[in-house]
Design a protein around this motif. Structure first.
Motif, PDB file in Angstrom:
ATOM      1  N   GLY A   1       0.789  -1.218   0.000  1.00 48.04           N
ATOM      2  CA  GLY A   1       0.000   0.000   0.000  1.00 48.04           C
ATOM      3  C   GLY A   1       0.821   1.267   0.000  1.00 48.04           C
ATOM      4  N   GLU A   2       2.156   1.127  -0.065  1.00 45.42           N
ATOM      5  CA  GLU A   2       3.028   2.301  -0.041  1.00 45.42           C
ATOM      6  C   GLU A   2       3.749   2.471  -1.373  1.00 45.42           C
TER       7      GLU A   2
ATOM      8  N   THR B   1       3.639   0.809 -13.636  1.00 48.81           N
ATOM      9  CA  THR B   1       2.562  -0.125 -13.321  1.00 48.81           C
ATOM     10  C   THR B   1       3.006  -1.480 -13.836  1.00 48.81           C
ATOM     11  N   ILE B   2       2.975  -2.482 -12.963  1.00 48.62           N
ATOM     12  CA  ILE B   2       3.524  -3.797 -13.291  1.00 48.62           C
ATOM     13  C   ILE B   2       2.483  -4.856 -12.967  1.00 48.62           C
ATOM     14  N   THR B   3       2.169  -5.696 -13.959  1.00 51.95           N
ATOM     15  CA  THR B   3       1.113  -6.687 -13.818  1.00 51.95           C
ATOM     16  C   THR B   3       1.570  -8.047 -14.335  1.00 51.95           C
ATOM     17  N   GLN B   4       0.718  -9.029 -14.120  1.00 48.71           N
ATOM     18  CA  GLN B   4       0.902 -10.361 -14.707  1.00 48.71           C
ATOM     19  C   GLN B   4      -0.321 -10.698 -15.531  1.00 48.71           C
TER      20      GLN B   4
ATOM     21  N   ILE C   1       2.210  -3.685  -8.905  1.00 53.16           N
ATOM     22  CA  ILE C   1       2.498  -2.282  -8.616  1.00 53.16           C
ATOM     23  C   ILE C   1       1.615  -1.429  -9.519  1.00 53.16           C
ATOM     24  N   LYS C   2       0.904  -0.494  -8.945  1.00 55.30           N
ATOM     25  CA  LYS C   2       0.043   0.398  -9.718  1.00 55.30           C
ATOM     26  C   LYS C   2       0.430   1.835  -9.412  1.00 55.30           C
TER      27      LYS C   2
ATOM     28  N   LEU D   1       2.840  -0.394  -4.177  1.00 57.50           N
ATOM     29  CA  LEU D   1       2.872  -1.847  -4.046  1.00 57.50           C
ATOM     30  C   LEU D   1       1.490  -2.380  -3.684  1.00 57.50           C
ATOM     31  N   GLN D   2       0.992  -3.317  -4.513  1.00 55.17           N
ATOM     32  CA  GLN D   2      -0.350  -3.849  -4.333  1.00 55.17           C
ATOM     33  C   GLN D   2      -0.382  -5.289  -3.825  1.00 55.17           C
ATOM     34  N   LEU D   3       0.627  -6.108  -4.211  1.00 52.17           N
ATOM     35  CA  LEU D   3       0.485  -7.547  -4.012  1.00 52.17           C
ATOM     36  C   LEU D   3       1.836  -8.246  -4.112  1.00 52.17           C
TER      37      LEU D   3
END
Length: 438
Positions: free
Chosen positions: A258-259, A267-270, A294-295, A299-301
């Motif tokens: 969350g930080e 922004t980094i996804t799978q 990461i959005k 940091l999201q997950l």
């Protein structure tokens, strides 16, 4: 290539039955088979054709809560494999049984088979395009079509399988100019087609940029990592997002959910369905899905397998993968996407003004610490937004986490490096050192 064409189609069921008879309360069978047809070129000419096929079977079982893992390659004697797994389980401590509940699923192959004759023609075309402009260079190349089939069956009713067919190519040009040796290489991995002309043009562009050797910039200067060089940064980031590293307290982001951890531009996804590879389920049978790590820099997950997800209390994200057939599943990434910005490589150079372009590197990445010092195998000096020559005997040092916080720009030229989709990017905060030319 598929399991229905193979004589050991019922092997998994036999192994599960024998494991149960031998006292195992739970078991799974993981089968992996591949068929590849690489075409090799050396010194500008076709060197050889190959056809390589491999198959392996891994049996994992739990007897009295103790896990045992046994592996066989090629033909399998079922009872012998079960006996080995049972014997190994007696040496291990009690562990939680980690199996996915049952379903039967077979996924279509989204790839396209390509005949060897076509691979040969494309390789010859690419080499001819390079040598028409630079007849003095020696080209090495490899064109390949590969199909990989995976099946996972367990005692809880799971039976899932898929076949993934991909095309890949790599082209390298070696240019010897007196005591000066230059090697430029690039490649592609695609689902159903390869762009021979685009690959050759990438090599030609880099050869043109390398005609003159020039002194590197010294000190803290902007550094542009091309898409293929940027992969070094994402290796460190992937380690930091690993749920197992978080559980161990080894990730610098363990308590940062969350930080902000990177520039807002990242922004980094799978996405398991993107690009040249497909992965409908992980090596534990969990369905893979789109994830946002990461959005906008936040940091999201973290990604996890079943064991790590249970220990963290978050559950699995469907990222349990085996580093090898004889390994237990562990958190791993698949189809990591770095969301691109705008502009091509030339636009980024113009935006940077003065600095260094890193295109090829010698040595490994930075590891979880983020600190690195790399030798530039192929790099270019930028002045007033233009390439003015190739730099030699140059090193770049810094910290990945710090660099990603000082991201200047992301290009729109993203491409696949293995299973990472990354654009070129400019970062600050890195130190450049090298030999000045007289």
């Amino acid at each position: 290539m598929g399991f229905n064409d193979l004589p050991q189609e019922t092997l998994a069921e036999q192994l599960l039955e024998l494991a149960t008879r031998s006292g195992a309360e739970a078991a799974e069978v993981y089968q992996a088979r591949s068929l590849s047809r690489p075409v090799f070129f050396e010194a500008n000419r076709l060197k050889q054709l190959e056809s390589a096929q491999s198959e392996g079977t891994a049996l994992r079982l739990w007897r009295e809560g103790r896990p045992g893992l046994a592996v066989a390659y090629g033909p399998v004697e079922p009872q012998a494999l079960v006996d080995r797994a049972i014997a190994l389980s007696a040496l291990n401590g009690v562990e939680t049984v980690e199996l996915t509940e049952g379903r039967a699923s077979q996924y279509p192959d989204l790839g396209e088979f390509m005949p060897v004759e076509n691979l040969i023609l494309m390789g010859k075309e690419a080499i001819a395009l390079v040598r028409d402009a630079y007849p003095e260079v020696l080209c090495t190349a490899q064109w390949e079509c590969e199909a990989e089939t995976t099946r996972l069956v367990n005692s809880k009713g799971l039976d899932c399988r898929y076949t993934d067919t991909t095309l890949s190519c790599y082209l390298a040009a070696e240019w010897v100019r007196g005591d000066d040796f230059l090697s430029v290489g690039d490649g592609q991995t695609q689902r159903d087609s390869l762009d021979t002309v685009a690959l050759a043009n990438q090599i030609l562009q880099r050869l043109a940029w390398a005609k003159e050797n020039i002194s590197p910039p010294i000190g803290r200067v902007p550094v542009l990592f091309t898409a293929k060089a940027a992969d070094m940064l994402w290796g460190t980031l992937s380690a930091a997002l690993n749920g197992k590293r978080t559980l161990e307290g080894a990730s610098p982001w363990s308590d940062r959910l969350g930080e902000p951890v990177t520039s807002k531009a990242l922004t980094i996804t799978q996405n398991p369905d993107s690009g040249p590879f497909s992965c409908p389920f992980d090596d534990e049978g969990t369905t893979t899905r789109n994830l946002v790590f990461i959005k906008d820099g936040i940091l999201q997950l973290f990604y996890t397998d079943r064991t790590t997800g249970r220990q963290l209390g978050s559950g699995t994200t469907g990222n349990g993968f085996r580093p090898g057939l004889g390994s237990y599943p562990t958190p791993g990434l698949f189809n990591l996407l770095i969301h691109p910005g705008t502009g091509d490589l030339l636009n980024l150079m113009q935006q940077m003004g003065d600095g260094l372009v890193v295109d090829q590197m010698l040595g490994g990445g930075s590891g979880i610490s983020g600190d690195f010092s790399i030798n530039v195998d192929l790099g270019y000096r930028i002045k007033n937004g233009q390439v003015v020559g190739r730099v030699k005997d140059t090193m770049v040092a810094g910290n990945v986490y710090a660099a990603l916080k000082q991201l200047v720009a992301l290009g729109g030229d993203a491409e696949w490096n293995g299973s990472v989709y990354t654009p070129s990017l400019i970062v600050e905060g890195l130190s450049v050192n090298g030999r000045m030319l007289s």
